[in-house]
Design a protein around this motif. Sequence first.
Motif, PDB file in Angstrom:
ATOM      1  N   LYS A   1       0.773  -1.113   0.040  1.00  0.00           N
ATOM      2  CA  LYS A   1       0.116  -0.052   0.150  1.00  0.00           C
ATOM      3  C   LYS A   1       0.908   1.342  -0.083  1.00  0.00           C
ATOM      4  N   PRO A   2       0.602   2.090  -0.821  1.00  0.00           N
ATOM      5  CA  PRO A   2       1.307   3.418  -0.842  1.00  0.00           C
ATOM      6  C   PRO A   2       1.058   4.063   0.508  1.00  0.00           C
ATOM      7  N   SER A   3       2.144   5.023   0.931  1.00  0.00           N
ATOM      8  CA  SER A   3       2.089   5.729   2.187  1.00  0.00           C
ATOM      9  C   SER A   3       1.324   7.074   1.993  1.00  0.00           C
ATOM     10  N   HIS A   4       1.122   7.506   0.882  1.00  0.00           N
ATOM     11  CA  HIS A   4       0.610   8.814   0.552  1.00  0.00           C
ATOM     12  C   HIS A   4      -0.361   8.644  -0.701  1.00  0.00           C
ATOM     13  N   GLU A   5      -1.318   9.749  -0.725  1.00  0.00           N
ATOM     14  CA  GLU A   5      -2.189   9.723  -2.059  1.00  0.00           C
ATOM     15  C   GLU A   5      -2.063  10.993  -2.532  1.00  0.00           C
ATOM     16  N   ALA A   6      -2.121  11.005  -3.880  1.00  0.00           N
ATOM     17  CA  ALA A   6      -2.100  12.357  -4.899  1.00  0.00           C
ATOM     18  C   ALA A   6      -3.432  12.916  -5.351  1.00  0.00           C
ATOM     19  N   PHE A   7      -3.528  14.221  -5.043  1.00  0.00           N
ATOM     20  CA  PHE A   7      -4.871  14.835  -5.492  1.00  0.00           C
ATOM     21  C   PHE A   7      -4.593  16.008  -6.242  1.00  0.00           C
ATOM     22  N   VAL A   8      -5.330  16.228  -7.253  1.00  0.00           N
ATOM     23  CA  VAL A   8      -5.500  17.723  -7.789  1.00  0.00           C
ATOM     24  C   VAL A   8      -6.534  18.365  -7.005  1.00  0.00           C
ATOM     25  N   VAL A   9      -6.341  19.465  -6.659  1.00  0.00           N
ATOM     26  CA  VAL A   9      -7.398  20.508  -5.916  1.00  0.00           C
ATOM     27  C   VAL A   9      -7.619  21.782  -6.622  1.00  0.00           C
ATOM     28  N   ASN A  10      -8.814  21.842  -6.787  1.00  0.00           N
ATOM     29  CA  ASN A  10      -9.359  23.200  -7.512  1.00  0.00           C
ATOM     30  C   ASN A  10     -10.450  23.971  -6.474  1.00  0.00           C
ATOM     31  N   GLY A  11     -10.022  25.207  -6.423  1.00  0.00           N
ATOM     32  CA  GLY A  11     -10.740  25.895  -5.351  1.00  0.00           C
ATOM     33  C   GLY A  11     -10.220  26.270  -4.176  1.00  0.00           C
ATOM     34  N   GLU A  12     -10.906  26.873  -3.229  1.00  0.00           N
ATOM     35  CA  GLU A  12     -10.063  27.037  -1.841  1.00  0.00           C
ATOM     36  C   GLU A  12     -11.310  26.825  -0.807  1.00  0.00           C
ATOM     37  N   GLY A  13     -10.779  26.377   0.511  1.00  0.00           N
ATOM     38  CA  GLY A  13     -11.486  26.313   1.663  1.00  0.00           C
ATOM     39  C   GLY A  13     -12.539  24.972   1.405  1.00  0.00           C
ATOM     40  N   GLU A  14     -13.485  25.360   2.076  1.00  0.00           N
ATOM     41  CA  GLU A  14     -14.810  24.349   2.062  1.00  0.00           C
ATOM     42  C   GLU A  14     -15.383  24.022   0.519  1.00  0.00           C
ATOM     43  N   SER A  15     -15.126  25.005  -0.147  1.00  0.00           N
ATOM     44  CA  SER A  15     -15.832  24.867  -1.546  1.00  0.00           C
ATOM     45  C   SER A  15     -14.758  23.978  -2.440  1.00  0.00           C
ATOM     46  N   ALA A  16     -13.490  23.631  -2.090  1.00  0.00           N
ATOM     47  CA  ALA A  16     -12.733  23.203  -2.753  1.00  0.00           C
ATOM     48  C   ALA A  16     -13.036  21.703  -3.554  1.00  0.00           C
ATOM     49  N   PHE A  17     -12.672  21.516  -4.695  1.00  0.00           N
ATOM     50  CA  PHE A  17     -12.876  20.192  -5.077  1.00  0.00           C
ATOM     51  C   PHE A  17     -11.602  19.248  -5.259  1.00  0.00           C
TER      52      PHE A  17
ATOM     53  N   ARG B   1      -1.671   8.797   3.646  1.00  0.00           N
ATOM     54  CA  ARG B   1      -3.214   7.997   3.487  1.00  0.00           C
ATOM     55  C   ARG B   1      -3.758   7.928   5.117  1.00  0.00           C
ATOM     56  N   LYS B   2      -5.154   8.180   4.688  1.00  0.00           N
ATOM     57  CA  LYS B   2      -5.831   7.908   6.240  1.00  0.00           C
ATOM     58  C   LYS B   2      -5.827   6.678   6.523  1.00  0.00           C
ATOM     59  N   ALA B   3      -5.732   6.367   7.770  1.00  0.00           N
ATOM     60  CA  ALA B   3      -5.847   4.945   8.469  1.00  0.00           C
ATOM     61  C   ALA B   3      -7.178   4.425   8.005  1.00  0.00           C
TER      62      ALA B   3
END
Length: 91
Positions: free
Chosen positions: A36-52, A86-88
């Motif tokens: 299992k990988p130790s980390h996950e990669a995301f692309v984040v668009n937006g800021e704060g609570e409205s970020a996707f 990664r989250k447990a």
Amino acid sequence: MPATTGIRPFLSPGTSAACGNTNLENAMPTKPKAKKPSHEAFVVNGEGESAFWTKIGAAWPHDDGKGFNVELIALPTSGRLVIRERKATSD
């Protein structure tokens, strides 16, 4: 000594002029990644609570702890690339 005519010598199957041998049994062994990988990669668009957040890959630490191997299933054209632990999970 005869003049060179530009003809290359015949190489038997499984050999190469560059390295002399391309047989798989002589290739450098590769170490398998952790299951299992130790980390996950995301692309984040937006800021704060409205970020996707869109998960696009994972990362495995190097044996010396000084870097990561990252595998992405997509390349973002906009947004931020974020790599998080990664989250447990309860397996």
